[in-house]
Design a protein around this motif. Sequence first.
Motif, short mmCIF file in Angstrom:
data_model
loop_
_atom_site.label_atom_id
_atom_site.label_comp_id
_atom_site.label_asym_id
_atom_site.label_seq_id
_atom_site.Cartn_x
_atom_site.Cartn_y
_atom_site.Cartn_z
N TYR A 49 0.84 -1.21 0.00
CA TYR A 49 0.00 0.00 0.00
C TYR A 49 0.87 1.26 0.00
O TYR A 49 0.65 2.19 -0.78
N LEU A 50 1.87 1.28 0.86
CA LEU A 50 2.76 2.43 0.92
C LEU A 50 3.58 2.56 -0.36
O LEU A 50 3.81 3.67 -0.85
N ARG A 51 4.02 1.44 -0.90
CA ARG A 51 4.80 1.48 -2.13
C ARG A 51 3.96 2.05 -3.28
O ARG A 51 4.44 2.87 -4.09
N PHE A 52 2.69 1.65 -3.35
CA PHE A 52 1.80 2.15 -4.40
C PHE A 52 1.66 3.66 -4.32
O PHE A 52 1.79 4.37 -5.33
N PHE A 53 1.43 4.19 -3.11
CA PHE A 53 1.26 5.64 -2.99
C PHE A 53 2.58 6.37 -3.15
O PHE A 53 2.60 7.50 -3.65
N GLY A 54 3.68 5.76 -2.74
CA GLY A 54 4.96 6.38 -2.98
C GLY A 54 5.25 6.53 -4.46
O GLY A 54 5.79 7.55 -4.90
N ALA B 13 15.25 4.79 -4.78
CA ALA B 13 16.28 4.86 -3.74
C ALA B 13 15.76 5.54 -2.47
O ALA B 13 16.27 5.29 -1.37
N GLU B 14 14.73 6.40 -2.59
CA GLU B 14 14.13 7.06 -1.43
C GLU B 14 12.90 6.30 -0.93
O GLU B 14 12.60 6.33 0.26
N LEU B 15 12.21 5.62 -1.85
CA LEU B 15 10.93 5.01 -1.51
C LEU B 15 11.07 3.88 -0.49
O LEU B 15 10.36 3.86 0.53
N ARG C 244 -5.22 -0.33 10.77
CA ARG C 244 -5.60 0.28 9.48
C ARG C 244 -5.52 1.80 9.56
O ARG C 244 -5.08 2.46 8.61
N GLN C 245 -5.93 2.36 10.70
CA GLN C 245 -5.85 3.81 10.86
C GLN C 245 -4.41 4.28 10.88
O GLN C 245 -4.06 5.30 10.27
N ARG C 246 -3.54 3.52 11.54
CA ARG C 246 -2.12 3.89 11.57
C ARG C 246 -1.52 3.83 10.16
O ARG C 246 -0.70 4.66 9.79
N LEU C 247 -1.95 2.85 9.38
CA LEU C 247 -1.45 2.73 8.00
C LEU C 247 -1.89 3.93 7.16
O LEU C 247 -1.12 4.45 6.35
N LEU C 248 -3.13 4.38 7.35
CA LEU C 248 -3.62 5.54 6.61
C LEU C 248 -2.80 6.79 6.94
O LEU C 248 -2.47 7.58 6.05
N ILE C 249 -2.49 6.96 8.21
CA ILE C 249 -1.70 8.13 8.62
C ILE C 249 -0.27 8.01 8.09
O ILE C 249 0.33 9.00 7.65
N ALA C 250 0.28 6.80 8.10
CA ALA C 250 1.63 6.59 7.55
C ALA C 250 1.67 6.98 6.09
O ALA C 250 2.65 7.57 5.62
N ARG C 251 0.63 6.64 5.34
CA ARG C 251 0.57 7.01 3.92
C ARG C 251 0.65 8.52 3.74
O ARG C 251 1.26 9.01 2.79
N LEU D 13 2.25 10.66 5.52
CA LEU D 13 3.57 11.19 5.86
C LEU D 13 4.68 10.61 4.99
O LEU D 13 5.81 11.10 5.02
N LEU D 14 4.37 9.59 4.21
CA LEU D 14 5.38 8.84 3.47
C LEU D 14 6.25 9.73 2.58
O LEU D 14 7.48 9.58 2.54
N HIS D 15 5.63 10.67 1.87
CA HIS D 15 6.35 11.45 0.86
C HIS D 15 6.94 12.74 1.42
O HIS D 15 7.40 13.59 0.65
N GLY D 16 6.92 12.91 2.75
CA GLY D 16 7.52 14.10 3.35
C GLY D 16 6.79 15.38 3.01
O GLY D 16 7.41 16.32 2.47
#
Length: 314
Positions: free
Chosen positions: A96-101, A109-111, A140-147, A149-152
Amino acid sequence: MRVELRDLGKTYDGERWAVRGLTLTIPSGSIVGLIGPNGAGKSTTLRMLATVLAPSDGSIAFDGVTPGPDKTALRRQIGFLGDGNPLYKHMSPAEYLRFFGQCFKLPPAELEPAIAEMLTTFDLTERRDTPAGALSKGMRQRLLIARCLLHGPRLLILDEPADGLDPRGRSDLRAILARTRERGVTVLISSHILRELDDLCDQTVILQQGKLVVAGEVADIIERYEVRRFVYQLRLLAGGPAARELLARRRVLVEAEGVEDGCETLSIQVQGGEELMADILAELCAAGVRVVTVSRVRSRLEDVYNRISDDRVA
């Protein structure tokens, strides 16, 4: 990122306004809490700030620039958690994070390091390959919040981010937001749990019926509305009679009494700040009262909000 709202308004049917005449400046690197009852216009305001909803009136400037039709570059600087964001349940947290990244065009190299950091930060490393549909609501909520912040991002917009989080998760979220502010990120957060915003936000914005009621620094608003009444709960192992006698001499109002986990409880109203409560606690202990815990029952923002609501009803 500095954000300026000028006479911002939104109507969905051309007649009734969900938000009307909202003028506000959000300083760069601050945490701003947006509060108000259901239907006050909080989610509509946040969606306009995230550029996923076009205003019907007024404008929004980001670092002094009002965006044009193409908002792609701007959206890459924004992390947005809206109301009811879905997950792709067949994807694992890492996928999920990789997809949004990749959607945010993070270089490979950053992803991967960013994914590893988010999984660690939000305690999801052990579940990195578990389908999201099999995760608990809090995970699931923590994963949504992580998404988000992923891209800074330079601007983080969170609509009810504590929904589904347990007390530990909410405490961790507060720490994460504080660290995010330290990196210079501007944070706008809405919550119906006002205690979660206490001592976290630099500024507070209160909306009612789509209009701005109060906005400013938290300390200034508390001073303006003279919020000097604090309610605490005492849990006592022994010494209840001595405690009542001492509190009466101190002219402290006992609002309620009860029993919790085998301990006597007293809810007391203190007309003063935390320094006064510290003095009272020291006197209770010196008098032989065995105090197990002291906790503030209502937050200062709750008192401000209740005071404002009372004023408007009157």
